[in-house]
Design an enzyme around this catalytic site. Structure first.
Site, PDB file in Angstrom:
ATOM      1  N   HIS A 272    -107.024   9.169 -86.715  1.00 29.21           N
ATOM      2  CA  HIS A 272    -107.095  10.427 -86.672  1.00 29.21           C
ATOM      3  C   HIS A 272    -108.749  10.541 -87.556  1.00 29.21           C
ATOM      4  CE1 HIS A 272    -103.939  12.266 -85.325  1.00 29.21           C
ATOM      5  NE2 HIS A 272    -102.814  11.347 -85.406  1.00 29.21           N
ATOM      6  N   ASP A 324    -100.492  10.115 -78.603  1.00 28.57           N
ATOM      7  CA  ASP A 324    -100.256  10.513 -80.281  1.00 28.57           C
ATOM      8  C   ASP A 324     -98.808  11.204 -79.115  1.00 28.57           C
ATOM      9  OD1 ASP A 324     -99.267  11.235 -83.023  1.00 28.57           O
ATOM     10  OD2 ASP A 324    -101.272  12.063 -83.334  1.00 28.57           O
TER      11      ASP A 324
END
Length: 443
Positions: A272, A324
Site C-alpha cells: 500500500h 488484496d
C-alpha cells in the site's frame, strides 16, 4: 514431442512492450521457455488463431479468504464507514469460518484469478488457526492445498501477527491470526518450506504490519529472512490512523521507522504505502525496496492515493499490483485504476508514463514482471528462462474490435476487462482452455 520441446504460435505475442506477429515461443517439458523467435518447422506447434499471447499476470498481494466478504459491509446505517469499520466486518467473517469453508473460499478466489489470466499469486496469509486455543496452524496447509487444486503458482507469504495494535493484545477474531513468539513461528515456517517444491509453491515472510509485530520481533524476522534469502512483504502506511498511532507509540511514522531500523533491500515490498510521503518513497526505492499497490481494494476501502510521481520516477520498476481483499479480481481494472485514480486526484493524465510518454507498457509491467520480481519467481515475461506462464486474449472480443495492433496494449489496459482472457497456461500446463488450445487437464 521433439526432444521434449514444443512451440506456441499465437497470432500476436507480447514482447518488450509491443504485440508482435510471426513469433513462436518454444517451451520444454519442464514448463520453461527455451527460445522466442521465428517459428521452427521441425517442432510440434500449437497454433492459436485470433489470439494474442501475454505473460500471465502476477498478483503480488492477496488475502484469498476475504473473497467471502464480497457484497457484505456495503450498508452504512450508522453513517459513513471507513477502513476500520470494514475491518470489523472482516473479523466477523473470520470468527465464523470453518476450515472447510476457508479452503473453499481460497479455491474460489484462486479459480477466479486463473479465469482472469493471473498465473501467480502472492498469498499474504495471516489466517492461521482452525482452533485458536490450540494454535494449530491448520489453515496454512489448506492454502497450499487450494493452490494445488486449482493449478495456480503460489508464493505463500507466511504472516507473523503478535499484537492487536501498537502494544495492544490480540482480541476477538485476531486470535485466529496469533503467532505468540518468533522462534516457534520460524520452526513452523521451515516445516512449511518442506511442503513447497520451489517451483509451483514457494515460501516468503510477511510480518503483518508494525502495529502487529513488536520491534524486537521485526528485527529477528528480517535477519532470518536475509539469511534464508526469503522475500519479505509487510503492510505499511495504508491508513492515516496507522501513521499517527505509530508516531505516538514509537516516535516515528511507520515507513521512517522501517527505513531506520530494518535492513530494507530489493527483497522487501511495502504493501500500500498509501500515505507515505514522496521523499520516503524515494529513499525506499534507493534501498531497492518495492511497493505493491492494490487500487481496487484501496478504492473500496477509501484508503487514499499513493505518491505516484515518486513511484513512477524510474518507470515504476519497483511497483506491482495485488487484489488484496478480492472484492473484484481483474488485473486490467487494477492497472486502469492505478492511472485513473491519479487522474481524478490530480486532474491530469499520464501519471505512469515512460520516457517516451507511453502508459501501457509501464502498467502491464506492473501487472507482470514487477510482481514476479517482488515475489522472487522466474515468470512475468515471455523470454528465455522464464516459466511458461501465459494468458491469451481473444482478438475478436467486441471491446477490441477495430483496434490497430500498435494500440492494442493500451486498449487492453484502458478499454478491456478480464472477460477477454480465453486460455491460461501455468508452467507449460493449460489450466484454462477455450478449445483452440489443449484440453484442460486440471485435477
Amino acid at each position: 514431442m521433439s526432444g521434449g520441446l514444443q512451440q506456441i504460435s499465437a497470432e500476436l505475442t507480447y514482447i518488450d512492450g509491443a504485440l508482435r506477429a510471426n513469433v513462436a515461443v518454444v517451451i520444454d517439458d519442464a514448463g520453461i521457455i527455451r527460445s522466442v523467435g521465428a517459428p521452427q518447422a521441425n517442432l510440434p506447434t500449437l497454433a492459436m488463431r485470433r489470439r494474442a499471447l501475454l505473460p500471465g499476470f502476477v498478483n503480488a498481494h492477496s488475502h484469498a479468504f476475504q473473497r467471502g466478504l464480497r457484497g457484505l459491509g456495503e450498508e452504512y446505517p450508522a453513517g459513513q464507514g471507513d477502513f476500520w469499520t470494514w475491518r470489523e466486518a472482516m473479523y466477523a467473517l473470520v470468527e465464523r469460518l470453518t476450515a472447510d469453508q476457508f479452503e473453499a473460499l481460497c479455491v474460489r478466489a484462486f479459480d477466479e484469478m486463473l479465469d482472469a489470466g493471473i498465473t501467480t499469486v502472492g498469498e499474504f496469509h495471516y489466517f492461521h488457526h482452525a482452533d485458536p486455543a490450540a494454535l494449530d496452524f491448520a489453515l496454512d496447509a489448506r492454502v497450499l492445498a487450494a493452490a494445488q487444486r486449482t493449478g495456480i503458482r503460489i508464493v505463500l507469504l507466511e504472516s507473523y501477527y503478535r499484537t492487536g495494535g501498537f502494544e495492544q493484545p490480540l482480541a476477538g477474531g485476531q486470535r485466529r491470526f496469533a503467532t505468540p513468539a518468533v522462534e516457534p513461528f520460524l520452526r513452523h515456517l521451515e516445516s512449511l518450506a518442506k511442503l513447497c517444491d520451489g517451483n509451483m509453491r514457494r515460501i516468503g515472510l510477511a510480518p503483518h504490519s508494525l502495529r502487529a509485530v513488536p520491534p524486537e520481533d521485526l528485527r529477528r524476522l528480517f535477519a532470518v529472512a536475509r539469511e534464508r534469502g526469503w522475500r519479505v512483504h509487510m503492510h505499511l502506511e495504508e491508513q492515516q490512523r496507522e501513521v499517527s498511532d505509530c508516531e505516538a507509540a514509537w516516535g516515528r511514522r511507520p515507513m521512517r521507522w522501517a527505513l531506520d531500523e530494518l535492513p530494507i533491500d530489493d527483497r522487501f515490498t511495502a504493501i500500500h504505502a498509501t500515505h507515505t510521503p514522496a521523499e520516503l518513497i524515494r529513499e525506499l526505492r534507493e534501498r531497492g525496496g518495492r511497493v505493491c499497490l492494490c487500487p481496487l481494494t484501496e478504492g473500496n476501502l477509501g484508503d487514499g492515493f499513493p505518491a505516484a510521481a515518486a513511484l513512477a520516477a524510474d518507470g515504476a520498476a519497483g511497483v506491482c499490483i495485488g487484489s488484496d481483499s478480492n472484492a473484484r479480481i481483474d488485473p486490467f481494472e487494477e492497472l486502469r485504476m492505478m492511472e485513473w485514480g491519479q487522474r481524478l486526484h490530480h486532474q491530469r493524465r499520464g501519471v505512469w508514463r515512460d520516457q517516451c510518454g507511453g502508459l501501457a507498457a509501464v502498467l502491464l509491467n506492473c501487472g507482470t514482471r514487477n510482481g514476479a520480481a517482488a515475489l522472487g519467481v522466474p515468470t512475468g515475461a515471455i523470454e528465455p528462462g522464464s516459466a511458461a506462464d501465459f494468458c491469451t486474449i481473444d482478438l475478436d472480443a467486441a471491446c477490441l474490435a477495430g483496434i490497430d495492433r500498435a494500440a492494442l496494449p493500451a486498449a487492453l489496459v484502458f478499454g478491456a476487462s478480464a472477460a477477454v482472457v480465453r486460455d491460461v497456461c501455468v508452467g507449460g500446463r493449460w489450466v484454462r482452455s477455450s478449445g483452440e488450445s489443449p484440453i484442460s487437464n486440471r485435477e
